[in-house]
Motif scaffolding. Structure first.
Motif, mmCIF file in Angstrom:
data_model
loop_
_atom_site.group_PDB
_atom_site.id
_atom_site.type_symbol
_atom_site.label_atom_id
_atom_site.label_comp_id
_atom_site.label_asym_id
_atom_site.label_seq_id
_atom_site.Cartn_x
_atom_site.Cartn_y
_atom_site.Cartn_z
ATOM 1 N N ILE A 40 83.788 41.085 30.783
ATOM 2 C CA ILE A 40 82.556 41.648 31.343
ATOM 3 C C ILE A 40 82.777 41.936 32.824
ATOM 4 N N ASP A 41 82.010 42.887 33.315
ATOM 5 C CA ASP A 41 82.070 43.253 34.729
ATOM 6 C C ASP A 41 81.077 42.384 35.486
ATOM 7 N N ALA A 42 81.557 41.623 36.452
ATOM 8 C CA ALA A 42 80.699 40.714 37.206
ATOM 9 C C ALA A 42 79.662 41.451 38.050
ATOM 10 N N HIS A 43 79.899 42.708 38.338
ATOM 11 C CA HIS A 43 78.969 43.480 39.174
ATOM 12 C C HIS A 43 78.088 44.412 38.347
ATOM 13 N N SER A 44 78.067 44.238 37.052
ATOM 14 C CA SER A 44 77.268 45.087 36.176
ATOM 15 C C SER A 44 75.785 44.774 36.349
ATOM 16 N N PRO A 45 74.929 45.797 36.341
ATOM 17 C CA PRO A 45 73.492 45.534 36.434
ATOM 18 C C PRO A 45 72.953 44.835 35.179
ATOM 19 N N THR A 46 73.695 44.873 34.096
ATOM 20 C CA THR A 46 73.265 44.221 32.857
ATOM 21 C C THR A 46 74.129 42.987 32.583
ATOM 22 N N PHE A 47 74.516 42.284 33.641
ATOM 23 C CA PHE A 47 75.410 41.136 33.501
ATOM 24 C C PHE A 47 74.849 40.087 32.543
ATOM 25 N N GLY A 48 73.555 39.809 32.610
ATOM 26 C CA GLY A 48 72.936 38.804 31.747
ATOM 27 C C GLY A 48 73.078 39.145 30.275
ATOM 28 N N GLU A 49 72.798 40.388 29.929
ATOM 29 C CA GLU A 49 72.932 40.831 28.544
ATOM 30 C C GLU A 49 74.397 40.811 28.101
ATOM 31 N N ASP A 50 75.286 41.226 28.991
ATOM 32 C CA ASP A 50 76.714 41.246 28.688
ATOM 33 C C ASP A 50 77.214 39.824 28.427
ATOM 34 N N PHE A 51 76.820 38.902 29.306
ATOM 35 C CA PHE A 51 77.255 37.515 29.177
ATOM 36 C C PHE A 51 76.711 36.894 27.885
ATOM 37 N N LEU A 52 75.453 37.159 27.570
ATOM 38 C CA LEU A 52 74.856 36.647 26.336
ATOM 39 C C LEU A 52 75.610 37.156 25.122
ATOM 40 N N TYR A 53 75.967 38.418 25.111
ATOM 41 C CA TYR A 53 76.696 39.005 23.983
ATOM 42 C C TYR A 53 78.061 38.330 23.810
ATOM 43 N N VAL A 54 78.821 38.206 24.898
ATOM 44 C CA VAL A 54 80.156 37.616 24.824
ATOM 45 C C VAL A 54 80.058 36.145 24.425
#
Length: 80
Positions: A40-54
Motif C-alpha cells: 500500500i502507498d503510505a501517502h494514499s488518500p484512501t490509506f485506511g481502506e487500503d490498510f483494511l483490505y490488506v
C-alpha cells in the motif's frame, strides 16, 4: 467540558474489491513456493481502506493455512 458521543455500528466493515491504492504481485520464493505480496502507498488518500483490505486478506490467508494445518481456523486443533 465537551460532550462525547459514542456510536456503535452493528455491521462490521469488510474489505470489498481491491482499492486502487493496493498493488498485488505474485513472486516465487527461493524454495519455489508462490506467494502473494500486497503493498500500500503510505501517502494514499484512501490509506485506511487500503490498510483494511490488506489486513483482511492477510487474516483470511492465515485462517485458511491454519485450517489446512490444524483442522481449525483459529490454530487450535479441533477437538475430536
Amino acid at each position: 467540558m465537551t460532550d462525547l458521543t459514542i456510536q456503535k455500528s452493528n455491521t462490521g466493515q469488510r474489505a470489498g474489491k481491491k482499492p486502487k491504492g493496493v498493488t498485488t504481485r505474485r513472486v516465487t520464493t527461493a524454495s519455489g513456493a508462490k506467494v502473494t505480496i500486497r503493498a500500500i502507498d503510505a501517502h494514499s488518500p484512501t490509506f485506511g481502506e487500503d490498510f483494511l483490505y490488506v489486513f483482511t486478506k492477510n487474516v483470511e490467508a492465515a485462517r485458511k493455512e491454519n485450517k489446512r494445518l490444524f483442522g481449525s481456523a483459529d490454530g487450535i486443533p479441533a477437538a475430536k
